[in-house]
Design an enzyme around this catalytic site. Structure first.
Site, PDB file in Angstrom:
ATOM      1  N   HIS A  74      14.266 -18.455   2.621  1.00 24.32           N
ATOM      2  CA  HIS A  74      13.586 -19.092   3.742  1.00 24.32           C
ATOM      3  C   HIS A  74      14.603 -19.367   4.851  1.00 24.32           C
ATOM      4  CE1 HIS A  74       9.888 -20.697   1.314  1.00 24.32           C
ATOM      5  NE2 HIS A  74      10.171 -19.440   1.050  1.00 24.32           N
ATOM      6  N   GLU A  76      15.361 -21.944   6.591  1.00 24.80           N
ATOM      7  CA  GLU A  76      16.163 -23.162   6.451  1.00 24.80           C
ATOM      8  C   GLU A  76      17.244 -22.987   5.386  1.00 24.80           C
ATOM      9  OE1 GLU A  76      12.867 -22.813   6.350  1.00 24.80           O
ATOM     10  OE2 GLU A  76      11.812 -24.603   7.061  1.00 24.80           O
ATOM     11  N   CYS A 104       8.927 -26.215   4.044  1.00 29.69           N
ATOM     12  CA  CYS A 104       8.119 -26.213   2.833  1.00 29.69           C
ATOM     13  C   CYS A 104       8.809 -27.095   1.783  1.00 29.69           C
ATOM     14  CB  CYS A 104       7.967 -24.773   2.327  1.00 29.69           C
ATOM     15  SG  CYS A 104       9.468 -24.144   1.545  1.00 29.69           S
ATOM     16  N   CYS A 107      12.381 -26.027   1.056  1.00 29.41           N
ATOM     17  CA  CYS A 107      13.348 -26.284   2.124  1.00 29.41           C
ATOM     18  C   CYS A 107      13.533 -27.790   2.349  1.00 29.41           C
ATOM     19  CB  CYS A 107      12.908 -25.587   3.401  1.00 29.41           C
ATOM     20  SG  CYS A 107      12.917 -23.788   3.206  1.00 29.41           S
TER      21      CYS A 107
HETATM   22 ZN   LIG Z   1      10.854 -23.068   2.949  1.00 33.84          ZN
END
Ligand SMILES: [Zn+2]
Length: 177
Positions: A74, A76, A104, A107
């Protein structure tokens, strides 16, 4: 957000330290969004992130789940990994994460583990849901009893389950984190 500000951020240069805190936040968010939009054309997911300290860009990240075959890639997480490598530390205490979308649960936890000072996001889990992403669904799942999950999470406890922590606590030269 001006084109000049985006360009200077892209070059890793210190953006003009002018304007209010909100305006500075807006500039970094704009860079995160720019990274997210660019990433779509590059085959990644529509997410971008930057990590900043004292007005200086430390690292950028873009979602690379599908090109890297890595469900944890991801934006991040990519930014956190790059920032830690850049500064040579596993702690990002004192740093701010700007991300194009609300982190999310993965993250969010990564941000906590990284000891970031602050997280600032643009779009939210509801926007992500419109794009077909599960951020909101996973937040809802975490709020539901684990017994109801589609993913069985099973705790079994052998006699030596605590052995790793006993070894850790007995290791005088450990690096706490
Ligand atoms: Zn994420």
């Amino acid at each position: 957000m001006t084109t000049d500000a985006a360009a200077s951020a892209a070059d890793g240069a210190r953006p003009a330290a002018t304007g209010s805190a909100d305006e500075r936040d807006a500039r970094w968010l704009a860079r995160a969004i720019e990274l997210a939009v660019e990433n779509v054309a590059q085959g990644g997911g529509p997410f971008g992130a930057v990590i900043v300290k004292d007005g200086v860009l430390v690292a950028e990240g873009q979602n690379r789940v599908t090109p890297n075959l890595d469900p944890t890639a991801h934006a991040e997480v990519m930014a956190i990994r790059a920032a830690c490598q850049a500064i040579g530390d596993f702690s990002l205490a004192g740093y701010t994460l700007y991300t194009s979308c609300e982190p999310c649960p993965l993250c969010m936890a990564a941000s906590l583990w990284a000891r970031l000072d602050r997280v600032v996001y643009a779009a939210d889990r509801h926007d992500a849901a419109v794009g077909g992403f599960d951020d909101r669904a996973f937040y809802d799942l975490f709020a539901a009893p684990r017994e109801t999950w589609h993913l069985p999470i099973e705790g079994v406890r052998p006699a030596n389950a605590a052995a790793p922590f006993e070894a850790w606590n007995a290791h005088g030269a450990r690096t706490d984190y």
